[in-house]
Write a protein that holds these residues in place. Structure first.
Motif, PDB file in Angstrom:
ATOM      1  N   CYS A  22       0.840  -1.205   0.000  1.00 29.81           N
ATOM      2  CA  CYS A  22       0.000   0.000   0.000  1.00 29.81           C
ATOM      3  C   CYS A  22       0.870   1.249   0.000  1.00 29.81           C
ATOM      4  CB  CYS A  22      -0.927  -0.010   1.210  1.00 29.81           C
ATOM      5  SG  CYS A  22      -1.843   1.526   1.461  1.00 29.81           S
ATOM      6  N   LEU A  23       0.547   2.209  -0.862  1.00 29.23           N
ATOM      7  CA  LEU A  23       1.352   3.417  -0.978  1.00 29.23           C
ATOM      8  C   LEU A  23       1.230   4.318   0.245  1.00 29.23           C
ATOM      9  CD1 LEU A  23       0.859   4.429  -4.729  1.00 29.23           C
ATOM     10  CD2 LEU A  23       2.630   2.998  -3.688  1.00 29.23           C
ATOM     11  N   ASN A  24       0.281   4.035   1.119  1.00 21.94           N
ATOM     12  CA  ASN A  24       0.152   4.836   2.337  1.00 21.94           C
ATOM     13  C   ASN A  24       0.730   4.114   3.556  1.00 21.94           C
ATOM     14  OD1 ASN A  24      -0.921   7.203   3.870  1.00 21.94           O
ATOM     15  ND2 ASN A  24      -2.165   5.611   4.830  1.00 21.94           N
ATOM     16  N   CYS A  25       0.173   2.964   3.893  1.00 22.05           N
ATOM     17  CA  CYS A  25       0.603   2.267   5.116  1.00 22.05           C
ATOM     18  C   CYS A  25       1.779   1.317   4.887  1.00 22.05           C
ATOM     19  CB  CYS A  25      -0.563   1.516   5.749  1.00 22.05           C
ATOM     20  SG  CYS A  25      -1.174   0.119   4.765  1.00 22.05           S
ATOM     21  N   GLY A  26       2.028   0.943   3.628  1.00 21.39           N
ATOM     22  CA  GLY A  26       3.157   0.081   3.320  1.00 21.39           C
ATOM     23  C   GLY A  26       2.940  -1.392   3.578  1.00 21.39           C
ATOM     24  N   SER A  39      -8.631   0.022   3.552  1.00 23.31           N
ATOM     25  CA  SER A  39      -8.732   0.839   4.764  1.00 23.31           C
ATOM     26  C   SER A  39      -8.193   2.243   4.524  1.00 23.31           C
ATOM     27  CB  SER A  39      -7.972   0.167   5.908  1.00 23.31           C
ATOM     28  OG  SER A  39      -7.992   0.978   7.061  1.00 23.31           O
ATOM     29  N   CYS A  40      -7.017   2.343   3.913  1.00 22.47           N
ATOM     30  CA  CYS A  40      -6.419   3.658   3.657  1.00 22.47           C
ATOM     31  C   CYS A  40      -7.242   4.449   2.655  1.00 22.47           C
ATOM     32  CB  CYS A  40      -4.983   3.493   3.153  1.00 22.47           C
ATOM     33  SG  CYS A  40      -3.814   2.945   4.426  1.00 22.47           S
ATOM     34  N   PRO A  47      -6.761  11.660   3.051  1.00 17.92           N
ATOM     35  CA  PRO A  47      -7.247  12.754   2.190  1.00 17.92           C
ATOM     36  C   PRO A  47      -6.815  12.611   0.734  1.00 17.92           C
ATOM     37  CG  PRO A  47      -5.439  13.501   3.600  1.00 17.92           C
ATOM     38  CD  PRO A  47      -5.821  12.135   4.088  1.00 17.92           C
ATOM     39  N   GLN A  48      -5.742  11.884   0.483  1.00 14.76           N
ATOM     40  CA  GLN A  48      -5.261  11.711  -0.902  1.00 14.76           C
ATOM     41  C   GLN A  48      -6.203  10.885  -1.762  1.00 14.76           C
ATOM     42  OE1 GLN A  48      -3.565  11.255   1.918  1.00 14.76           O
ATOM     43  NE2 GLN A  48      -1.363  11.596   1.679  1.00 14.76           N
ATOM     44  N   ALA A  49      -7.209  10.252  -1.147  1.00 11.32           N
ATOM     45  CA  ALA A  49      -8.150   9.418  -1.904  1.00 11.32           C
ATOM     46  C   ALA A  49      -9.592   9.875  -1.708  1.00 11.32           C
ATOM     47  CB  ALA A  49      -8.005   7.960  -1.480  1.00 11.32           C
ATOM     48  N   ASP A 101     -13.069  18.017   4.735  1.00 11.62           N
ATOM     49  CA  ASP A 101     -13.583  16.721   4.311  1.00 11.62           C
ATOM     50  C   ASP A 101     -12.912  15.639   5.175  1.00 11.62           C
ATOM     51  OD1 ASP A 101     -14.637  14.532   3.064  1.00 11.62           O
ATOM     52  OD2 ASP A 101     -13.534  14.783   1.193  1.00 11.62           O
ATOM     53  N   ARG A 102     -11.611  15.453   4.971  1.00 11.89           N
ATOM     54  CA  ARG A 102     -10.868  14.490   5.790  1.00 11.89           C
ATOM     55  C   ARG A 102      -9.709  15.133   6.548  1.00 11.89           C
ATOM     56  NH1 ARG A 102     -10.417   9.002   1.942  1.00 11.89           N
ATOM     57  NH2 ARG A 102     -12.667   8.804   1.524  1.00 11.89           N
ATOM     58  N   ASP A 103      -9.083  16.140   5.943  1.00 11.60           N
ATOM     59  CA  ASP A 103      -7.926  16.795   6.560  1.00 11.60           C
ATOM     60  C   ASP A 103      -7.817  18.185   5.941  1.00 11.60           C
ATOM     61  OD1 ASP A 103      -5.363  17.804   7.126  1.00 11.60           O
ATOM     62  OD2 ASP A 103      -4.481  15.814   7.222  1.00 11.60           O
ATOM     63  N   LEU A 104      -8.306  19.205   6.663  1.00  7.87           N
ATOM     64  CA  LEU A 104      -8.405  20.546   6.090  1.00  7.87           C
ATOM     65  C   LEU A 104      -7.043  21.113   5.706  1.00  7.87           C
ATOM     66  CD1 LEU A 104     -10.241  22.831   5.242  1.00  7.87           C
ATOM     67  CD2 LEU A 104     -10.129  23.732   7.582  1.00  7.87           C
TER      68      LEU A 104
END
Length: 266
Positions: free
Chosen positions: A48-52, A65-66, A71-73, A91-94
């Motif tokens: 996974c490009l986020n959690c690895g 899950s990620c 916010p990138q998705a 939305d997810r991370d201002l």
């Protein structure tokens, strides 16, 4: 030569033709230099490009899950008209949303399989056009945030396409269009909020891809299902590797896969 790493979309350099690079953690490959060489691609695992973690990729290189948390998705990535950072609404991370949404964005026309409208950050021109396999493109408006770009795209989609036919693009079965005329015809449909940002005096950008032989009947490689593939690379267009047997491999749609790549050197 052998390489191994997690796939992310190929990096590009605007030149004649476009230069392509596969970037792994410990390797850096100029893919243009592999044209006419026999290449083997082998699936190793997920990352996974986020959690690895070694979890199946759900979308955009992220595990399930990620994808639904980071916010990138978020939905506004694919649907910029849903952007709300300009309203100070999270939305997810201002903080992240402000960083991405509150910067100059371009609404453009690109011709890859047909003329289509699209949105990207100004900093991603011409990279976005290259990734789509567009042989010509032009900017329509430059706006100060993603929301204005999104509502402009939505308005123009009623009068021009917003999808690319990947098979037509890869076969190079394309028609050159006068994008300046297209831009001028579409001007009347730009929403009032974005009319002041119309770009009236630019010319189209032409893009040359490194392809020695286009596929006649392109067939997409599913490296997870097949596990391994070997073929002679004949070109690169968009984010696709093109092989001599008409197999094509979309690097971007396989982000988050760890692969082993070996190249037979003559």
């Amino acid at each position: 030569m052998t390489f191994e790493g997690v796939l992310t979309k190929m990096e590009t350099e605007f030149s004649q033709p476009i230069q392509y690079y596969l970037v792994f953690e410990n390797d850096f490959i100029n893919v243009n230099q592999l044209i006419d060489k026999k290449i083997t691609i082998e699936f190793v695992k997920y990352q996974c490009l986020n959690c690895g973690l070694d979890l199946p990729v759900f979308r955009q290189g992220f595990c399930k899950s990620c994808f639904f948390e980071i916010p990138q998705a978020a939905d506004w990535i694919m649907r910029p008209e849903l952007s709300t950072a300009h309203l100070e609404r999270e939305d997810r991370d201002l903080e992240y949303e402000k960083k991405v949404q509150l910067q100059p964005h371009i609404v453009y026309l690109a011709n890859s399989s047909n003329v289509k409208v699209g949105v990207t950050r100004k900093s991603q021109i011409p990279t976005r056009w290259i990734d789509q396999g567009a042989h010509e493109a032009i900017e329509i408006v430059e706006v100060p945030n993603r929301y204005l770009a999104g509502i402009t795209e939505v308005a123009l989609k009623d009068h021009v396409g917003d999808k690319t036919n990947w098979r037509t693009m890869l076969k190079n079965d394309i028609v050159d269009e006068n994008l300046v005329e297209w831009r001028e015809r579409l001007k009347q449909y730009i929403p009032d909020e974005a009319k002041e940002y119309y770009i009236a005096s630019n010319t189209e950008t032409n893009i040359d891809f490194p392809v020695a032989k286009y596929p006649v009947k392109p067939k997409s490689l599913n490296i997870i299902k097949d596990q391994m593939y070997t073929g002679i690379l004949t070109g690169i267009k968009g984010q696709y590797l093109i092989f001599d047997d008409d197999t094509v491999f979309n690097v971007r749609s396989n982000e988050g896969l760890v692969v082993h790549v070996s190249v037979k050197v003559n």
